[in-house]
Design a protein around this motif. Structure first.
Motif, mmCIF file in Angstrom:
data_model
loop_
_atom_site.group_PDB
_atom_site.id
_atom_site.type_symbol
_atom_site.label_atom_id
_atom_site.label_comp_id
_atom_site.label_asym_id
_atom_site.label_seq_id
_atom_site.Cartn_x
_atom_site.Cartn_y
_atom_site.Cartn_z
ATOM 1 N N TYR A 410 -2.395 33.045 11.931
ATOM 2 C CA TYR A 410 -1.963 32.031 10.979
ATOM 3 C C TYR A 410 -3.161 31.278 10.404
ATOM 4 N N TRP A 411 -4.129 31.003 11.255
ATOM 5 C CA TRP A 411 -5.351 30.356 10.760
ATOM 6 C C TRP A 411 -6.141 31.296 9.868
ATOM 7 N N VAL A 412 -6.159 32.560 10.229
ATOM 8 C CA VAL A 412 -6.855 33.555 9.401
ATOM 9 C C VAL A 412 -6.275 33.557 7.992
ATOM 10 N N ASN A 413 -4.958 33.611 7.894
ATOM 11 C CA ASN A 413 -4.294 33.635 6.589
ATOM 12 C C ASN A 413 -4.509 32.332 5.832
ATOM 13 N N LEU A 414 -4.492 31.201 6.556
ATOM 14 C CA LEU A 414 -4.685 29.905 5.918
ATOM 15 C C LEU A 414 -6.094 29.766 5.359
ATOM 16 N N ILE A 415 -7.086 30.135 6.155
ATOM 17 C CA ILE A 415 -8.478 30.044 5.694
ATOM 18 C C ILE A 415 -8.720 30.990 4.526
ATOM 19 N N ASP A 416 -8.161 32.191 4.604
ATOM 20 C CA ASP A 416 -8.331 33.163 3.527
ATOM 21 C C ASP A 416 -7.748 32.636 2.224
ATOM 22 N N THR A 417 -6.608 31.940 2.311
ATOM 23 C CA THR A 417 -5.951 31.418 1.110
ATOM 24 C C THR A 417 -6.744 30.283 0.481
ATOM 25 N N PHE A 418 -7.203 29.349 1.306
ATOM 26 C CA PHE A 418 -7.807 28.128 0.765
ATOM 27 C C PHE A 418 -9.326 28.156 0.652
ATOM 28 N N CYS A 419 -9.987 29.081 1.350
ATOM 29 C CA CYS A 419 -11.454 29.104 1.316
ATOM 30 C C CYS A 419 -12.025 30.300 0.563
ATOM 31 N N ALA A 420 -11.297 31.397 0.497
ATOM 32 C CA ALA A 420 -11.842 32.621 -0.094
ATOM 33 C C ALA A 420 -11.284 32.887 -1.480
ATOM 34 N N GLY A 421 -10.814 31.854 -2.168
ATOM 35 C CA GLY A 421 -10.235 32.031 -3.492
ATOM 36 C C GLY A 421 -10.867 31.137 -4.525
ATOM 37 N N TRP A 422 -10.273 29.962 -4.701
ATOM 38 C CA TRP A 422 -10.736 29.051 -5.749
ATOM 39 C C TRP A 422 -12.171 28.612 -5.550
ATOM 40 N N SER A 493 7.673 36.059 6.714
ATOM 41 C CA SER A 493 8.762 35.114 6.462
ATOM 42 C C SER A 493 8.456 33.739 7.021
ATOM 43 N N VAL A 494 7.289 33.573 7.639
ATOM 44 C CA VAL A 494 6.927 32.302 8.270
ATOM 45 C C VAL A 494 6.253 31.403 7.241
ATOM 46 N N ALA A 495 6.895 30.247 6.955
ATOM 47 C CA ALA A 495 6.327 29.282 6.016
ATOM 48 C C ALA A 495 5.444 28.299 6.770
ATOM 49 N N TYR A 496 4.341 27.909 6.143
ATOM 50 C CA TYR A 496 3.450 26.941 6.770
ATOM 51 C C TYR A 496 4.044 25.539 6.647
ATOM 52 N N PRO A 497 3.899 24.714 7.708
ATOM 53 C CA PRO A 497 4.376 23.324 7.618
ATOM 54 C C PRO A 497 3.506 22.516 6.667
ATOM 55 N N VAL A 498 3.987 21.333 6.342
ATOM 56 C CA VAL A 498 3.257 20.472 5.410
ATOM 57 C C VAL A 498 1.868 20.147 5.948
ATOM 58 N N TRP A 499 1.764 19.884 7.256
ATOM 59 C CA TRP A 499 0.461 19.545 7.803
ATOM 60 C C TRP A 499 -0.501 20.732 7.698
ATOM 61 N N GLY A 500 0.032 21.964 7.808
ATOM 62 C CA GLY A 500 -0.815 23.143 7.673
ATOM 63 C C GLY A 500 -1.371 23.276 6.266
ATOM 64 N N ILE A 501 -0.521 23.033 5.268
ATOM 65 C CA ILE A 501 -0.985 23.073 3.872
ATOM 66 C C ILE A 501 -2.020 21.978 3.639
ATOM 67 N N SER A 502 -1.790 20.810 4.244
ATOM 68 C CA SER A 502 -2.745 19.702 4.103
ATOM 69 C C SER A 502 -4.094 20.066 4.702
ATOM 70 N N VAL A 503 -4.088 20.738 5.855
ATOM 71 C CA VAL A 503 -5.333 21.185 6.471
ATOM 72 C C VAL A 503 -6.062 22.157 5.546
#
Length: 577
Positions: A410-422, A493-503
């Motif tokens: 989950y952290w891998v996917n989160l970091i990939d989304t927010f750090c390896a794009g914009w 199908s697992v959605a990230y919680p609000v705090w995860g998006i904030s991180v």
């Protein structure tokens, strides 16, 4: 195509090694920083950095998902207007000054925060990239079992390992399975083996796999990796030959041939600058850039044939369409393809080869990323830290290992989304604008010609058009469109919680905030009125230019230039603005 390019530069290197370079002498060696020992070594490192796991597991799926044969048109256009211009720019930039991604911005001090942003992004990515390598190592060990744990599905087995891949990493527990011949909800054994659940504590045998991955990275940083650069091509060739002989392979290949998509060249990460900074000054980096880009492209296409030939056989076995067995990312690497390999004769052999290939592909890209971070402090203070590079390497690997112990899927996917794009788009956009406008595109071209020789106006026509207009416009459009169409990330199908998006947004802000902070600091440290301070922060520092005095020539003089000469140079630059 990629194999042809590799053969070309190997042959080129052998030919060039027998011909003395009139520009290169004993004094050309950067004794404080070091050089690549050969052109082959440099090219292998650049190709290894550009070619990674995405060429094998992301490209084949996206080839299906995006657009059919017509997508080859935007793919080629993006390669021409963004990929190649930025790749050539970064390679030339690092080679000219022989500095890493932070010190290269002595050319435009107000943008030195861009280099810090590149370093931070690479650090975040390094944390999760080795987690992927650790998964591959664990699957490699599991491949020596027969039958595979992900292919067990009846009561005669010793039990199925249920994987809980979470924010804390993969949690593995042995579960007693109810006697059943088929799994519910259409899940295959490989999907059960790779199962998603809730967060849990660190699993130490997987942490040990992660430790092994970091040991491999740290050890290989002391020596250029000939094996890891070439071994993936050998495995892909073997898998292609084997896959092409399987029943149903034709359907998979036909399915793959219908679609294409462009891929990442690892630009705007800072790694290309760091790698090219170890080139000799008169190295012709233009053909190097072309070969590396074409090899990257060819690898993606070649890997697609190897992957889809076997997925076609899997679809034949399951009597399902190829589209239903082709998944993205982890699903392809750790569910679909392992399942397909388990159906082949001598399946442990193919599984071992596949996961060794994944490990070497991951290590290839990781070497340059971690190498960049390892070498940046010694590059900034070579006289002080050259002898301590081993200590710096070990310290960096230990710190990142400890940070990655709690980095799961989950952290891998989160970091990939927010750090390896914009962030990469922002860094790339500022890079091309800073060099073409603030530093001066024509001045940068003259810098390149100091290294590769004078070229005709026709040669520079396309690169000028890209650096001054086309590339910035394309990157701006992509950046704005990406932000406009942003949707909250999910994993399956697992959605990230609000705090995860904030991180995630906090990680993005932490990487980008240094750009304005450093810019304001550089303006504040300058002298004069507001406008004079801004001009000074946009002007090269007095020690900017080729690293060795013998290469600085009349354009840059010596670093012991008088204050009057520095003032004249600064005035000329200000006039250009």
């Amino acid at each position: 195509m990629s194999i042809i390019c590799l053969f070309f530069f190997f042959l080129q290197d052998n030919n060039e090694s027998n011909k003395p370079d009139p520009h290169v002498g004993q004094e050309d060696e950067k004794t404080e920083r070091g050089n690549w020992s050969s052109k082959r070594e440099c090219m292998l490192s650049m190709i290894s950095y550009a070619v990674g796991l995405g060429n094998v597991w992301r490209f084949p799926y996206l080839a299906y998902k995006h657009g059919g044969g017509a997508f080859l048109i935007p793919y080629t256009i993006m390669l021409a207007v963004a990929g190649l211009p930025l790749f050539f720019m970064e390679s030339s930039f690092g080679q000219f000054c022989s500095q890493g991604p932070i010190n290269v911005w002595k050319s435009v001090p107000i943008l030195q925060g861009v280099g810090i942003t590149m370093m931070l992004v690479s650090t975040f990515v390094a944390i999760y990239y080795n987690v992927i390598i650790a998964y591959s190592i664990y699957y490699l060990f599991a491949s020596f079992q027969y039958p595979f744990p992900w292919s067990v599905k009846d009561c005669n087995s010793t039990g199925l390992l249920s994987y809980n891949i979470t924010a804390a990493t993969l949690n593995v527990t042995s579960e007693n399975q109810t006697c059943q011949n088929e799994f519910s909800a259409g899940q295959s054994p490989s999907e059960k083996y790779w199962d998603m659940n809730e967060t849990g504590p660190v699993v130490w045998h997987l942490a040990l796999c992660l430790l092994l991955a970091w040991i491999l990275v740290g050890a290989a940083l002391f020596k250029v990796v000939y094996f890891t650069a070439t071994f993936p091509y050998i495995v892909l060739f073997i898998l292609l030959i084997r896959g092409a002989t399987l029943e149903g392979a034709k359907d998979g290949i036909e399915f793959y041939n219908a679609t294409q998509i462009f891929f990442s060249l690892s630009i705007a990460w800072g790694g290309l600058m760091a790698l090219s900074s170890y080139n000799k000054f008169y190295n012709n980096c233009f053909p190097d850039s072309i070969i590396a880009c074409v090899t990257n492209c060819g690898t993606s296409v070649f890997a697609g044939f190897a992957i889809f030939s076997i997925l076609g056989h899997m679809a034949h076995v399951y009597r399902r369409p190829v589209s239903e067995v082709a998944d993205a990312g982890f699903a392809l690497a750790f569910i679909a393809y392992p399942d397909a390999l388990s159906k082949l004769p001598i399946s442990p052999l193919w599984s071992v080869l596949f996961f060794v290939m994944l490990i070497t592909l991951g290590l290839d890209s990781q070497f340059a990323g971690i190498g960049k971070e390892k070498l940046s402090p010694p590059a900034s203070y070579p006289k002080v830290l050259k002898s301590k590079r081993g200590i710096v390497t070990t310290a960096v690997c230990i710190v990142l290992f400890l940070l990655a112990c709690h980095a799961g899927i989950y952290w891998v996917n989160l970091i990939d989304t927010f750090c390896a794009g914009w962030i990469l788009l922002v860094a790339g956009l500022l890079e091309v604008l800073g060099l073409s406008i603030l530093y001066g595109g024509n001045r940068f071209i003259k810098d390149i010609e100091m290294m590769i020789g004078t070229k005709s106006a026709l040669f520079w026509f396309w690169w000028r058009a890209c650096w001054f207009f086309i590339t910035p416009v394309v990157l701006s459009i992509i950046l704005v469109w990406s932000l406009y169409t942003f949707t909250s990330p999910t994993y399956g199908s697992v959605a990230y919680p609000v705090w995860g998006i904030s991180v995630g947004w906090c990680m993005t802000a932490f990487c980008l905030i240094w750009i304005p902070i450093v810019a304001v600091w550089k303006v504040y440290k300058a002298s004069g009125g507001p406008w004079q301070r801004i001009k000074a922060a946009c002007s090269p520092t007095e020690d900017w230019g080729p690293y060795l005095e013998c290469h600085r020539g009349e354009r840059y003089g010596t670093r012991e230039a008088t204050d009057a000469n520095i003032f004249v140079i600064s005035n000329k630059f200000t006039t250009r603005l």
